[in-house]
Design a protein around this motif. Structure first.
Motif, PDB file in Angstrom:
ATOM      1  N   LEU A 143       0.801  -1.230   0.000  1.00  0.00           N
ATOM      2  CA  LEU A 143       0.000   0.000   0.000  1.00  0.00           C
ATOM      3  C   LEU A 143       0.833   1.280   0.000  1.00  0.00           C
ATOM      4  CD1 LEU A 143      -2.966  -0.896   2.361  1.00  0.00           C
ATOM      5  CD2 LEU A 143      -3.053  -0.480  -0.105  1.00  0.00           C
ATOM      6  N   THR A 164       2.902   2.324  -2.189  1.00  0.00           N
ATOM      7  CA  THR A 164       3.176   2.874  -3.519  1.00  0.00           C
ATOM      8  C   THR A 164       1.865   3.035  -4.283  1.00  0.00           C
ATOM      9  OG1 THR A 164       3.415   0.728  -4.614  1.00  0.00           O
ATOM     10  CG2 THR A 164       5.394   1.660  -3.591  1.00  0.00           C
ATOM     11  N   ASP A 165       1.891   3.903  -5.268  1.00  0.00           N
ATOM     12  CA  ASP A 165       0.698   4.076  -6.101  1.00  0.00           C
ATOM     13  C   ASP A 165       0.327   2.775  -6.801  1.00  0.00           C
ATOM     14  OD1 ASP A 165       0.352   6.757  -5.457  1.00  0.00           O
ATOM     15  OD2 ASP A 165       1.511   7.464  -7.178  1.00  0.00           O
ATOM     16  N   ARG A 184      -1.231   0.358  -4.301  1.00  0.00           N
ATOM     17  CA  ARG A 184      -2.617   0.749  -3.970  1.00  0.00           C
ATOM     18  C   ARG A 184      -3.562   0.362  -5.098  1.00  0.00           C
ATOM     19  NH1 ARG A 184       0.035   4.946  -1.606  1.00  0.00           N
ATOM     20  NH2 ARG A 184      -0.129   6.303  -3.404  1.00  0.00           N
ATOM     21  N   GLN A 185      -3.125   0.568  -6.321  1.00  0.00           N
ATOM     22  CA  GLN A 185      -3.962   0.192  -7.471  1.00  0.00           C
ATOM     23  C   GLN A 185      -4.175  -1.315  -7.517  1.00  0.00           C
ATOM     24  OE1 GLN A 185      -1.793   1.870 -10.749  1.00  0.00           O
ATOM     25  NE2 GLN A 185      -2.536   3.947 -10.347  1.00  0.00           N
ATOM     26  N   VAL A 215      -4.128  -3.435  -4.941  1.00  0.00           N
ATOM     27  CA  VAL A 215      -5.023  -3.817  -3.838  1.00  0.00           C
ATOM     28  C   VAL A 215      -6.459  -3.416  -4.164  1.00  0.00           C
ATOM     29  CG1 VAL A 215      -5.593  -3.396  -1.408  1.00  0.00           C
ATOM     30  CG2 VAL A 215      -3.220  -3.814  -2.079  1.00  0.00           C
ATOM     31  N   GLU A 216      -6.657  -2.216  -4.695  1.00  0.00           N
ATOM     32  CA  GLU A 216      -8.003  -1.783  -5.069  1.00  0.00           C
ATOM     33  C   GLU A 216      -8.606  -2.712  -6.123  1.00  0.00           C
ATOM     34  OE1 GLU A 216      -8.170   2.292  -6.299  1.00  0.00           O
ATOM     35  OE2 GLU A 216      -7.341   3.007  -4.404  1.00  0.00           O
TER      36      GLU A 216
END
Length: 60
Positions: free
Chosen positions: A38, A40-41, A44-45, A47-48
């Motif tokens: 989470l 890093t960008d 996060r992408q 995981v989303e």
């Protein structure tokens, strides 16, 4: 996302599940935990996207 996934009486259950899930290695994240990626960008992408697939009933 948790708020979108259930009614208010399901919040405690969903929150408890997320507390455990976020610390478990995920094959879809190459064995990393969601919490570990989470920061890093890109993480996060990932995981989303994984949560969205799970919410939609699709395999990770």
């Amino acid at each position: 996302m948790i708020e979108d996934s259930g009614s208010t009486h399901d919040m405690a259950t969903l929150s408890s599940w997320l507390d455990v899930w976020i610390s478990e290695p995920q094959l879809e994240l190459r064995g990393a935990t969601p919490l570990a990626v989470l920061g890093t960008d890109k993480g996060r992408q990932q995981v989303e996207a994984l949560l969205e697939r799970m919410r939609g009933g699709l395999p990770g």
